[in-house]
Motif scaffolding. Structure first.
Motif, PDB file in Angstrom:
ATOM      1  N   ALA A 148      21.092  46.322  89.262  1.00  0.00           N
ATOM      2  CA  ALA A 148      20.372  45.093  89.630  1.00  0.00           C
ATOM      3  C   ALA A 148      20.627  44.193  90.722  1.00  0.00           C
ATOM      4  CB  ALA A 148      20.868  44.056  88.369  1.00  0.00           C
ATOM      5  N   ALA A 149      19.976  44.217  91.481  1.00  0.00           N
ATOM      6  CA  ALA A 149      19.766  43.566  93.127  1.00  0.00           C
ATOM      7  C   ALA A 149      20.910  44.276  93.615  1.00  0.00           C
ATOM      8  CB  ALA A 149      20.304  41.969  92.876  1.00  0.00           C
ATOM      9  N   GLY A 150      20.725  45.712  93.391  1.00  0.00           N
ATOM     10  CA  GLY A 150      21.821  46.630  94.193  1.00  0.00           C
ATOM     11  C   GLY A 150      23.065  46.975  93.646  1.00  0.00           C
ATOM     12  N   LYS A 151      23.255  46.240  92.583  1.00  0.00           N
ATOM     13  CA  LYS A 151      24.921  46.278  91.934  1.00  0.00           C
ATOM     14  C   LYS A 151      24.734  47.055  90.618  1.00  0.00           C
ATOM     15  CE  LYS A 151      28.780  43.934  90.040  1.00  0.00           C
ATOM     16  NZ  LYS A 151      29.357  42.375  89.773  1.00  0.00           N
ATOM     17  N   VAL A 152      25.532  48.146  90.461  1.00  0.00           N
ATOM     18  CA  VAL A 152      25.590  48.940  89.462  1.00  0.00           C
ATOM     19  C   VAL A 152      25.793  48.137  87.999  1.00  0.00           C
ATOM     20  CG1 VAL A 152      26.669  50.987  88.445  1.00  0.00           C
ATOM     21  CG2 VAL A 152      26.221  51.068  90.780  1.00  0.00           C
ATOM     22  N   ILE A 199      19.863  42.947  72.862  1.00  0.00           N
ATOM     23  CA  ILE A 199      19.076  42.528  73.830  1.00  0.00           C
ATOM     24  C   ILE A 199      20.075  40.977  74.510  1.00  0.00           C
ATOM     25  CG2 ILE A 199      17.040  40.822  74.270  1.00  0.00           C
ATOM     26  CD1 ILE A 199      16.378  43.544  73.826  1.00  0.00           C
ATOM     27  N   SER A 200      20.628  40.334  73.647  1.00  0.00           N
ATOM     28  CA  SER A 200      21.594  39.440  74.407  1.00  0.00           C
ATOM     29  C   SER A 200      22.801  40.032  75.291  1.00  0.00           C
ATOM     30  CB  SER A 200      22.394  38.705  73.264  1.00  0.00           C
ATOM     31  OG  SER A 200      23.387  37.858  73.728  1.00  0.00           O
ATOM     32  N   ASN A 201      23.161  41.169  75.140  1.00  0.00           N
ATOM     33  CA  ASN A 201      24.220  41.866  75.911  1.00  0.00           C
ATOM     34  C   ASN A 201      23.329  42.127  77.244  1.00  0.00           C
ATOM     35  OD1 ASN A 201      26.229  41.664  74.138  1.00  0.00           O
ATOM     36  ND2 ASN A 201      26.126  43.536  73.267  1.00  0.00           N
ATOM     37  N   LEU A 202      22.316  42.818  77.164  1.00  0.00           N
ATOM     38  CA  LEU A 202      21.397  43.244  78.173  1.00  0.00           C
ATOM     39  C   LEU A 202      21.152  42.067  79.137  1.00  0.00           C
ATOM     40  CD1 LEU A 202      18.949  45.889  76.621  1.00  0.00           C
ATOM     41  CD2 LEU A 202      20.454  46.144  78.737  1.00  0.00           C
ATOM     42  N   ARG A 203      20.647  40.939  78.641  1.00  0.00           N
ATOM     43  CA  ARG A 203      20.593  39.749  79.376  1.00  0.00           C
ATOM     44  C   ARG A 203      21.627  39.221  80.305  1.00  0.00           C
ATOM     45  NH1 ARG A 203      16.553  36.915  74.698  1.00  0.00           N
ATOM     46  NH2 ARG A 203      14.766  37.579  75.742  1.00  0.00           N
ATOM     47  N   ASP A 204      22.570  39.221  79.512  1.00  0.00           N
ATOM     48  CA  ASP A 204      23.949  38.637  80.131  1.00  0.00           C
ATOM     49  C   ASP A 204      24.219  39.592  81.427  1.00  0.00           C
ATOM     50  OD1 ASP A 204      24.285  36.651  78.502  1.00  0.00           O
ATOM     51  OD2 ASP A 204      25.963  37.778  77.010  1.00  0.00           O
ATOM     52  N   LYS A 205      24.230  40.899  81.118  1.00  0.00           N
ATOM     53  CA  LYS A 205      24.633  41.788  82.301  1.00  0.00           C
ATOM     54  C   LYS A 205      23.650  41.696  83.452  1.00  0.00           C
ATOM     55  CE  LYS A 205      27.154  45.072  79.040  1.00  0.00           C
ATOM     56  NZ  LYS A 205      27.160  46.330  78.372  1.00  0.00           N
ATOM     57  N   LEU A 206      22.266  41.794  83.140  1.00  0.00           N
ATOM     58  CA  LEU A 206      21.210  41.930  84.343  1.00  0.00           C
ATOM     59  C   LEU A 206      21.265  40.461  84.968  1.00  0.00           C
ATOM     60  CD1 LEU A 206      18.775  44.067  82.469  1.00  0.00           C
ATOM     61  CD2 LEU A 206      20.443  44.830  84.035  1.00  0.00           C
ATOM     62  N   LEU A 210      20.543  39.277  88.860  1.00  0.00           N
ATOM     63  CA  LEU A 210      19.210  39.158  89.362  1.00  0.00           C
ATOM     64  C   LEU A 210      18.871  37.623  89.268  1.00  0.00           C
ATOM     65  CD1 LEU A 210      17.299  41.783  86.580  1.00  0.00           C
ATOM     66  CD2 LEU A 210      17.729  42.060  89.042  1.00  0.00           C
ATOM     67  N   GLY A 211      19.466  36.956  88.703  1.00  0.00           N
ATOM     68  CA  GLY A 211      19.152  35.691  88.805  1.00  0.00           C
ATOM     69  C   GLY A 211      17.799  34.975  88.192  1.00  0.00           C
ATOM     70  N   TYR A 212      17.246  35.940  87.346  1.00  0.00           N
ATOM     71  CA  TYR A 212      15.942  35.334  86.578  1.00  0.00           C
ATOM     72  C   TYR A 212      16.102  36.221  85.053  1.00  0.00           C
ATOM     73  CZ  TYR A 212      14.125  39.857  88.393  1.00  0.00           C
ATOM     74  OH  TYR A 212      13.926  41.339  89.066  1.00  0.00           O
ATOM     75  N   LYS A 213      15.199  35.769  84.456  1.00  0.00           N
ATOM     76  CA  LYS A 213      15.262  36.433  82.944  1.00  0.00           C
ATOM     77  C   LYS A 213      14.233  37.785  83.086  1.00  0.00           C
ATOM     78  CE  LYS A 213      15.474  34.128  79.293  1.00  0.00           C
ATOM     79  NZ  LYS A 213      15.285  33.220  78.053  1.00  0.00           N
ATOM     80  N   VAL A 214      14.867  38.973  82.758  1.00  0.00           N
ATOM     81  CA  VAL A 214      14.243  40.157  83.019  1.00  0.00           C
ATOM     82  C   VAL A 214      13.380  40.372  81.521  1.00  0.00           C
ATOM     83  CG1 VAL A 214      16.182  41.736  82.796  1.00  0.00           C
ATOM     84  CG2 VAL A 214      13.965  42.264  83.863  1.00  0.00           C
ATOM     85  N   ILE A 215      13.975  40.399  80.530  1.00  0.00           N
ATOM     86  CA  ILE A 215      13.816  40.615  79.416  1.00  0.00           C
ATOM     87  C   ILE A 215      13.123  39.467  78.689  1.00  0.00           C
ATOM     88  CG2 ILE A 215      14.226  41.474  77.111  1.00  0.00           C
ATOM     89  CD1 ILE A 215      16.354  42.943  78.154  1.00  0.00           C
ATOM     90  N   LYS A 216      11.904  39.194  78.335  1.00  0.00           N
ATOM     91  CA  LYS A 216      11.216  37.856  77.694  1.00  0.00           C
ATOM     92  C   LYS A 216      11.096  38.165  76.315  1.00  0.00           C
ATOM     93  CE  LYS A 216       9.039  36.843  82.108  1.00  0.00           C
ATOM     94  NZ  LYS A 216       7.343  36.453  82.656  1.00  0.00           N
ATOM     95  N   THR A 217      11.423  36.894  75.355  1.00  0.00           N
ATOM     96  CA  THR A 217      11.162  37.052  74.040  1.00  0.00           C
ATOM     97  C   THR A 217       9.684  36.357  73.689  1.00  0.00           C
ATOM     98  OG1 THR A 217      13.313  36.684  73.530  1.00  0.00           O
ATOM     99  CG2 THR A 217      11.947  36.038  71.643  1.00  0.00           C
ATOM    100  N   TYR A 223       9.807  41.772  72.175  1.00  0.00           N
ATOM    101  CA  TYR A 223      10.503  41.710  73.464  1.00  0.00           C
ATOM    102  C   TYR A 223       9.400  42.245  74.597  1.00  0.00           C
ATOM    103  CZ  TYR A 223      14.228  40.127  70.483  1.00  0.00           C
ATOM    104  OH  TYR A 223      15.168  39.646  69.626  1.00  0.00           O
ATOM    105  N   LYS A 224       9.646  42.138  75.876  1.00  0.00           N
ATOM    106  CA  LYS A 224       9.129  42.748  76.695  1.00  0.00           C
ATOM    107  C   LYS A 224       9.533  42.659  78.148  1.00  0.00           C
ATOM    108  CE  LYS A 224       5.496  39.227  78.093  1.00  0.00           C
ATOM    109  NZ  LYS A 224       3.967  38.925  78.355  1.00  0.00           N
ATOM    110  N   ILE A 225       9.189  43.434  79.146  1.00  0.00           N
ATOM    111  CA  ILE A 225       9.522  43.321  80.427  1.00  0.00           C
ATOM    112  C   ILE A 225       8.294  43.207  81.494  1.00  0.00           C
ATOM    113  CG2 ILE A 225      10.650  44.359  82.408  1.00  0.00           C
ATOM    114  CD1 ILE A 225      12.604  45.240  80.897  1.00  0.00           C
ATOM    115  N   GLU A 226       8.127  42.286  82.057  1.00  0.00           N
ATOM    116  CA  GLU A 226       6.911  42.102  83.146  1.00  0.00           C
ATOM    117  C   GLU A 226       7.020  42.766  84.335  1.00  0.00           C
ATOM    118  OE1 GLU A 226       4.128  41.177  82.310  1.00  0.00           O
ATOM    119  OE2 GLU A 226       4.326  39.529  80.825  1.00  0.00           O
ATOM    120  N   LYS A 227       6.015  43.405  84.899  1.00  0.00           N
ATOM    121  CA  LYS A 227       6.177  44.381  85.920  1.00  0.00           C
ATOM    122  C   LYS A 227       6.243  43.339  87.307  1.00  0.00           C
ATOM    123  CE  LYS A 227       5.846  48.094  88.413  1.00  0.00           C
ATOM    124  NZ  LYS A 227       6.813  49.216  88.619  1.00  0.00           N
TER     125      LYS A 227
END
Length: 227
Positions: A148-152, A199-206, A210-217, A223-227
């Motif tokens: 995410a933004a270059g960080k593993v 999903i909550s864990n993923l959001r916290d980590k990403l 990233l600085g923005y919400k990648v997984i939208k409810t 749930y979805k991810i926008e391109k």
């Protein structure tokens, strides 16, 4: 030969699980508390950890937290004698990949172990082209890594599976039921809390990187991810 560490202060349970897993060709290590488990994790090449929640000296939750803090991605199957949802959710929040409530069928333990191992190690055989790029999010299915933004970003096996499913089909909404059936490979039985926790864990980590919400409810849908 895959090596499995079985940790429980009830030796009858350890013996039972060990017998069934040995019959499937696994090499079994044993521990009776969390402290012993961590010591063995540092000495042996453990491929999967079966961990009781309630134990003396150090409980399963603390073992989970410490392993994840050490950036360990070993799959963890949590065993709990409690049936309340809050205990299962807490176990998942601490880093476990899956859980079983006691009493359980030892054949179910074997099935869960095989599923977790298959999910983690199947990526070794995937082609180099299995790379998903969405803005600053990079998912490499061959090396099983996420940036995410270059960080593993270190994810559990199930977190990685959920993220890959959503990112492979950007714009598509997946219900909690669909995600559970695709990732856990079993029928959806009131498992919405399980998906919500992952999903909550993923959001916290990403989102921290990233600085923005990648997984939208999509409320009431999924749930979805926008391109």
């Amino acid at each position: 030969m895959k090596q499995i560490l079985v940790v429980d202060d009830d030796q009858e349970i350890v013996n039972l699980i060990s017998i069934y897993l040995k019959n499937e060709g696994f090499l079994i290590h044993r521990a009776s508390n969390g402290k012993e488990a961590l010591e063995l994790m540092n000495k042996e090449n453990i491929d999967l950890l079966i961990l009781d929640l309630m134990m003396p000296v150090m409980d399963g939750m603390e073992v989970c937290r410490r392993l994840r803090e050490q950036d360990s991605l070993v799959p963890i199957l949590m065993l709990t004698a409690k049936s309340e949802d809050i205990d299962k959710i807490s176990g998942l929040m601490s880093g476990a990949d899956d859980y079983l409530t006691k009493p359980f069928n030892p054949l179910e333990v074997v099935a869960r172990v095989k599923t977790l191992l298959r999910r983690v190690y199947q990526y070794v055989s995937k082609p180099q082209s299995d790379l998903i790029l969405i803005d600053n999010l990079e998912i490499d299915q061959q090396s099983h890594t996420v940036k995410a933004a270059g960080k593993v970003i270190l994810l559990t096996a199930k977190e990685f599976s959920i993220l890959t499913i959503l990112a492979s089909n950007p714009g598509r909404v997946y219900s909690a039921e669909e995600l559970y059936q695709l990732v856990w490979k079993e029928s959806y039985m009131n498992a919405n809390n399980t998906i919500m926790v992952h999903i909550s864990n993923l959001r916290d980590k990403l989102e921290k990187e990233l600085g923005y919400k990648v997984i939208k409810t999509i409320w009431g849908v999924g749930y979805k991810i926008e391109k």
